[in-house]
Enzyme design. Structure first.
Site, short mmCIF file in Angstrom:
data_model
loop_
_atom_site.label_atom_id
_atom_site.label_comp_id
_atom_site.label_asym_id
_atom_site.label_seq_id
_atom_site.Cartn_x
_atom_site.Cartn_y
_atom_site.Cartn_z
N GLU A 307 4.82 -2.98 -7.44
CA GLU A 307 5.64 -1.78 -7.23
C GLU A 307 7.00 -2.49 -6.24
OE1 GLU A 307 3.98 1.90 -5.72
OE2 GLU A 307 3.69 2.18 -7.70
N ASP A 381 -4.33 5.54 -10.57
CA ASP A 381 -3.35 5.35 -9.84
C ASP A 381 -4.12 7.50 -9.20
OD1 ASP A 381 -2.10 5.49 -7.59
OD2 ASP A 381 -0.18 5.89 -8.25
N GLU A 409 -2.27 13.66 -3.42
CA GLU A 409 -0.69 12.81 -4.12
C GLU A 409 -0.95 13.36 -5.63
OE1 GLU A 409 0.15 8.74 -4.58
OE2 GLU A 409 2.00 9.74 -5.76
O1 GCW Z 1 0.02 6.05 -6.05
C1 GCW Z 1 1.10 5.61 -5.26
C2 GCW Z 1 2.57 5.99 -4.56
C3 GCW Z 1 3.06 5.58 -3.97
C4 GCW Z 1 2.39 4.91 -3.17
C5 GCW Z 1 1.35 3.07 -4.61
C6 GCW Z 1 1.01 2.78 -3.68
C7 GCW Z 1 2.40 3.33 -1.14
O2 GCW Z 1 2.82 6.23 -5.48
O3 GCW Z 1 3.89 6.46 -3.18
O4 GCW Z 1 2.73 3.93 -2.34
O5 GCW Z 1 0.92 4.12 -5.04
O6 GCW Z 1 -0.26 2.65 -3.51
O7 GCW Z 1 1.01 1.23 -3.15
#
Ligand code: GCW
Length: 717
Positions: A307, A381, A409
């Site tokens: 990311e 995720d 989240e």
């Molecule tokens: O879950 C996603 C999130 C990001 C997060 C990423 C990760 C810290 O939306 O905010 O970044 O994963 O786990 O690296």
């Protein structure tokens, strides 16, 4: 007038007493109301004998005194030697006298360095209880466990407990930024007040450490994985050192996230290439500098080439090069590198769910021995439900640690009541079949499947500076449950709920039974009203608050919900079977077959692995469309039922917490309906079918739901 003032004062006092309850987490130490039991406790706890005088032992002693005072209304006499019977003896092995050491020899053989013994035994033919372990922190763990026996109203006669943690690194990952915002944080700002550190030590730091020690958490990563290199400058390291000093007596090690490009950003180098000598030396010196301040510094957690974060691939190197370079830097000091496997790339057209495995599995056996690869529980995720990540069990020569997300989240932020140990347990119990039947994820994590020495479980923290730490009073249970499962990944979530409720609210069975049941059901409820039958990643963009199955305009295809549900006239779901992306082939053959075959694929994962028609027959005889709609409705009904259960608890709970939960459940109910209506209206465009009987009519139009915008939803930076 005077009486009005009096009423106001009274309200204020009762409010703050109640608010303090929220703050006290599961360490309420409510007075034992069962008088027979209280008498038993008092009779067995006539005196306290303490061996040793470290900070840790003093904390343990103080904890006992607080616990006894609050639960029994009296503190047993503190004695300097064992006199008479029915004393509680605490102290670590080396501080005990020879006779006791000999007496307990076989017990000590049963525990690891962090394990504890709680035992009723005879000393010079007098009955005593001892809490001991191989070091003082282990004694502290024993003390908290002993107090839990009282908190949960169990007998202290004939105790014989020897318990050791099954993993080495039991750690919270704080996604906390230096400006005190918390990525995906829904409980206020970061606890770490960098501005006032190192000189101002907030009482919160001590209370945080105490709470963690009480559940056996022994590490904390203070900073966000989306890292800022500044944390590695002397100006900040001084502050980190101050926190490490606070946490140390509680057995908690401090770790930091390492931004891979730090040598450029704060080291004035031109590159961060892990094969560059200057870079290598920069990290070695940085490690030495940190260990000089913090001799027991835990090590680094790294998010690299994920990311948009920098990493070794920026220099044509790979994850092994990056991780091993850092591992060499911390190895002389006993540090570890927790290297995350959360990678997927917009340049890779492959199914996102396959990418981490595809990239990391071939590295098996190539990492240095102080590297542990940190893998999220599922391949996408932290969704309300994901099948276990295919990397578990697939890297026999590499220690893998679990990454769970405690902060919600994707599960309603801190507004929805969801008991996550149920989710964690489901993952830990999953059978990878990598070494035949019984090769559960838990056995990968605790190292027993492949005899790994380095083991661990990480949880992305849900803690902030809210008065009640976690935003939702019940979200405290997720912090608690995470800690308990990190200690013992085989614990049952029902046991955890039971302990937590008793330590947090009340021992009254009329309260415990229905509320425990509500907690256990809550995980499935959220799956039902958000992402039933294997749906995933259909939330709104960026902040991830609320439904957004229609979103399809984001630059990266795999950020769009439409990529995941693939709804069209023919049906819905992501075909990851061999007729699709063949992600199923990343599992052991037994699991692959199970998921790959429509007949055997568990229905809870159906749309994760298969694209099926709207008329597909579910096991209960319903068509997929009807079944899906009914699941959404079931989720809503479950929340409504949670409200009913909670309403009946008023007499068992203080008014502040009662009303907080009541209001939060009302929001959850509203939002569950929102999820149901928005998703069903959207999917209905493709199915072209009516809602089945039993599903309530949507309250708004699809356009209305699409028009909702939340630019200031929390946690989104
Ligand atoms: O879950 C996603 C999130 C990001 C997060 C990423 C990760 C810290 O939306 O905010 O970044 O994963 O786990 O690296």
């Amino acid at each position: 007038m005077a009486s009005l003032r009096f009423v106001f004062l009274f309200l204020l006092i009762s409010f703050s007493a109640s608010a303090q309850k929220d703050y006290k987490l599961w360490l309420q130490y409510n007075a034992v109301s069962n008088s027979a039991l209280a008498l038993e406790y008092k009779n067995n706890l006539k005196g306290i004998v303490v061996f040793g005088n470290s900070e840790t032992i003093k904390i343990a002693q103080k904890e006992l005194q607080t616990g006894f005072q609050d639960m029994l209304g009296t503190i047993p006499e503190i004695k300097s030697e064992i006199k008479g019977e029915n004393n509680l003896i605490i102290g670590s092995q080396s501080n005990l006298n020879v006779e006791i050491k000999n007496e307990l020899k076989s017990d000590f053989d049963k525990i690891s360095t962090e394990g504890f013994i709680i035992k009723s035994f005879s000393f010079k033919s007098k009955k005593q209880i001892i809490i001991t372990g191989k070091n003082d922190v282990a004694v502290l763990y024993g003390v908290f466990n002993f107090l839990r026996i009282l908190q949960t109203n169990k007998s202290v006669k004939n105790l014989n407990i020897a318990d050791s943690p099954k993993t080495n690194i039991r750690i919270l990952n704080h996604w906390d930024n230096l400006d005190r915002t918390v990525e995906r944080g829904y409980a206020g700002f970061s606890l770490w007040n960098w501005q006032k550190l190192p000189d101002f030590i907030d009482q919160r730091y001590l209370d945080y450490a105490r709470a963690n020690a009480s559940i056996g958490i022994n590490g904390t990563v203070l900073t966000n994985v989306n890292a800022n290199a500044l944390i590695l400058t002397p100006q900040y390291l001084e502050k980190v050192e101050a926190l490490a000093n606070v946490f140390r007596p509680y057995g908690i090690k401090v770790y930091l996230t390492a931004r891979f490009s730090a040598p450029i950003e704060i080291g004035n180098l031109k590159t961060a290439d892990p094969k560059d000598t200057q870079v290598i030396n920069w990290w070695k010196n940085k490690a030495a500098e940190i260990y000089k301040r913090i001799p027991d510094f835990g090590g680094f957690l790294v998010k690299a080439n994920s990311e948009g974060q920098p990493g070794p691939q920026n220099y044509g190197r790979d994850h092994v090069d990056g991780a091993n370079m850092l591992a060499d830097a911390v190895a002389p000091f006993g540090g570890v590198i927790m290297w995350r496997a959360f990678v997927y790339s917009e340049h890779d057209a492959n199914d996102r769910a396959k990418q981490a495995y595809a990239e990391f599995q071939p590295y098996d056996g190539k990492f240095k021995e102080n590297v542990i690869v940190q893998v999220k529980n599922g391949a996408i995720d932290f969704q309300p439900r994901e099948p276990f990540h295919p990397l578990f069990g697939a890297m026999p020569k590499t220690p893998l640690m679990m990454e769970f997300q405690i902060t919600q989240e994707y599960l309603g932020f801190s507004t929805h009541l969801v008991f996550l140990p149920k989710l964690f347990q489901e993952v830990l119990e999953s059978d990878t079949y990598q070494q035949g039947k019984g090769s559960t994820v838990a056995k990968v994590i605790d190292g027993t499947l492949y005899q790994n020495k380095l083991t661990g479980i990480a949880g992305v923290a849900n803690i902030g500076n809210d008065l009640n730490w976690t935003g939702h009073p019940f979200a405290q249970a997720n912090w608690y449950g995470f800690g308990r499962l990190a200690w013992n990944p085989y614990l049952d979530s029902e046991t955890i709920a039971d302990e937590w409720l008793k330590s947090t609210f009340s021992n009254d069975e009329n309260f415990i039974k229905p509320v425990k049941n509500m907690m256990i059901e809550s995980r499935e409820a959220v799956v039902n009203y958000m992402t039933p039958l294997g749906l995933h990643h259909i939330m709104d963009t960026g902040h991830h608050y609320g439904p957004g199955p229609w979103v399809s305009n984001l630059s990266r295809p795999e950020w769009n919900p439409t990529y995941y549900h693939k709804a069209d006239k023919n049906g819905i779901g992501f075909d990851r079977s061999k007729t699709g992306t063949n992600a199923t082939a990343q599992y052991a053959p037994e699991v692959e077959r199970l998921f790959d075959n429509l007949e055997t694929c568990p229905e809870q994962d159906l749309l994760w692995f298969h694209h099926v028609s709207w008329d597909y027959k579910l096991k209960n005889g319903q068509t997929l469309w009807n079944g899906l709609a009914l699941k959404y409705q079931e989720g809503v009904n479950q929340v409504n039922e949670m409200q009913n259960v909670w309403k009946k608890t008023e007499k068992y709970v203080d008014s502040v917490r009662f009303h907080e939960v009541e209001m939060l459940l009302e929001i959850q109910y509203k939002e569950a309906k929102w999820w149901r209506d928005a998703c069903l209206l959207y999917f209905q465009q493709f199915s072209g079918k009516e809602l089945p009987t039993g599903v309530e009519k949507p309250t708004q139009t699809l356009d209305y739901f699409k028009s909702l915008k939340f630019p200031f939803a929390p946690g989104n930076g």
